[in-house]
Design a protein around this motif. Structure first.
Motif, PDB file in Angstrom:
ATOM      1  N   UNK A 125      52.785  28.269  54.942  1.00  6.21           N
ATOM      2  CA  UNK A 125      52.701  29.466  53.945  1.00  6.21           C
ATOM      3  C   UNK A 125      51.320  29.661  53.393  1.00  6.21           C
ATOM      4  N   UNK A 126      51.010  30.932  52.847  1.00  3.48           N
ATOM      5  CA  UNK A 126      49.703  31.087  52.339  1.00  3.48           C
ATOM      6  C   UNK A 126      50.034  30.492  50.878  1.00  3.48           C
ATOM      7  N   UNK A 127      50.783  30.703  50.427  1.00  2.47           N
ATOM      8  CA  UNK A 127      51.182  29.972  49.071  1.00  2.47           C
ATOM      9  C   UNK A 127      52.563  29.883  48.642  1.00  2.47           C
ATOM     10  N   UNK A 128      52.816  29.168  47.518  1.00  2.00           N
ATOM     11  CA  UNK A 128      54.194  28.887  47.074  1.00  2.00           C
ATOM     12  C   UNK A 128      54.011  29.576  45.768  1.00  2.00           C
ATOM     13  N   UNK A 129      55.012  30.278  45.349  1.00  2.00           N
ATOM     14  CA  UNK A 129      55.094  31.276  44.083  1.00  2.00           C
ATOM     15  C   UNK A 129      56.143  30.604  43.342  1.00  2.00           C
ATOM     16  N   UNK A 130      55.788  30.148  42.121  1.00  2.00           N
ATOM     17  CA  UNK A 130      56.990  29.424  41.012  1.00  2.00           C
ATOM     18  C   UNK A 130      56.435  29.874  39.764  1.00  2.00           C
ATOM     19  N   UNK A 131      57.254  29.773  38.887  1.00  2.00           N
ATOM     20  CA  UNK A 131      57.192  29.779  37.477  1.00  2.00           C
ATOM     21  C   UNK A 131      56.830  28.514  36.829  1.00  2.00           C
ATOM     22  N   UNK A 132      56.831  27.342  37.762  1.00  2.00           N
ATOM     23  CA  UNK A 132      56.529  26.042  37.176  1.00  2.00           C
ATOM     24  C   UNK A 132      55.580  25.188  38.011  1.00  2.00           C
ATOM     25  N   UNK A 133      54.447  25.704  38.069  1.00  5.26           N
ATOM     26  CA  UNK A 133      53.358  25.123  38.829  1.00  5.26           C
ATOM     27  C   UNK A 133      53.532  23.438  38.585  1.00  5.26           C
ATOM     28  N   UNK A 134      53.702  22.968  37.253  1.00  5.66           N
ATOM     29  CA  UNK A 134      53.539  21.598  36.979  1.00  5.66           C
ATOM     30  C   UNK A 134      54.618  20.734  38.025  1.00  5.66           C
TER      31      UNK A 134
END
Length: 158
Positions: A125-134
């Motif tokens: 994938x081009x990127x992972x979308x998350x509210x908790x990147x940590x």
């Protein structure tokens, strides 16, 4: 090159799906447009099949003033996730994820994040979308992690 091949491939963390579904969620305004862009065919949205069960589980235990009943949650699950590419993980993927968290001495929810990361790696994938990147930094260096933002969305669908 076909339209789908030129679209960005975005893997959605479960927290984006939950926030995008619950209108009263504090992050709804940032997450819902991302889910809508998948439904409208502007980006390719990916989820792990594990995330489908996790989504249902989280939705059934949210501390809401008027919690939805399981039938409504089932409808929200099938309706909101229908446009996504659901990725089945194989036993090898699970074992890689377990090896990573065991090696790094990560417990509890770490395995869920490791499984999501396995989908990101396997599907390129081009990127992972998350509210908790940590939850993803420091141990998956070859995955691009982003948080929802309207400027990022506009750049992604352009």
């Amino acid at each position: 090159m076909g339209h789908e091949q030129s679209m960005k491939k975005v893997l959605f963390d479960t927290n984006i799906l939950v926030a995008g579904t619950i209108e009263g969620h504090q992050e709804h305004k940032d997450c819902f447009p991302w889910m809508l862009s998948v439904k409208q065919g502007q980006i390719q949205g990916f989820i792990s099949t594990h995330a489908i069960a996790e989504f249902y589980g989280v939705m059934t235990r949210l501390p809401l003033p008027h919690p939805p009943n399981p039938q409504h949650i089932y409808h929200a699950t099938t309706h909101n996730l229908a446009a996504f590419h659901a990725v089945d993980l194989k036993i090898e993927d699970y074992l890689k994820a377990i090896r990573i968290v065991a090696t790094l001495n990560i417990t509890l929810g770490g395995i869920d994040h490791a499984l999501i990361a396995q989908v990101a790696l396997r599907e390129k994938v081009d990127f992972l979308l998350t509210l908790t990147p940590q939850n993803f930094t420091g141990w998956q260096t070859n995955i691009t992690i982003k948080t929802p933002d309207k400027h990022l969305l506009l750049a992604t669908v352009a």
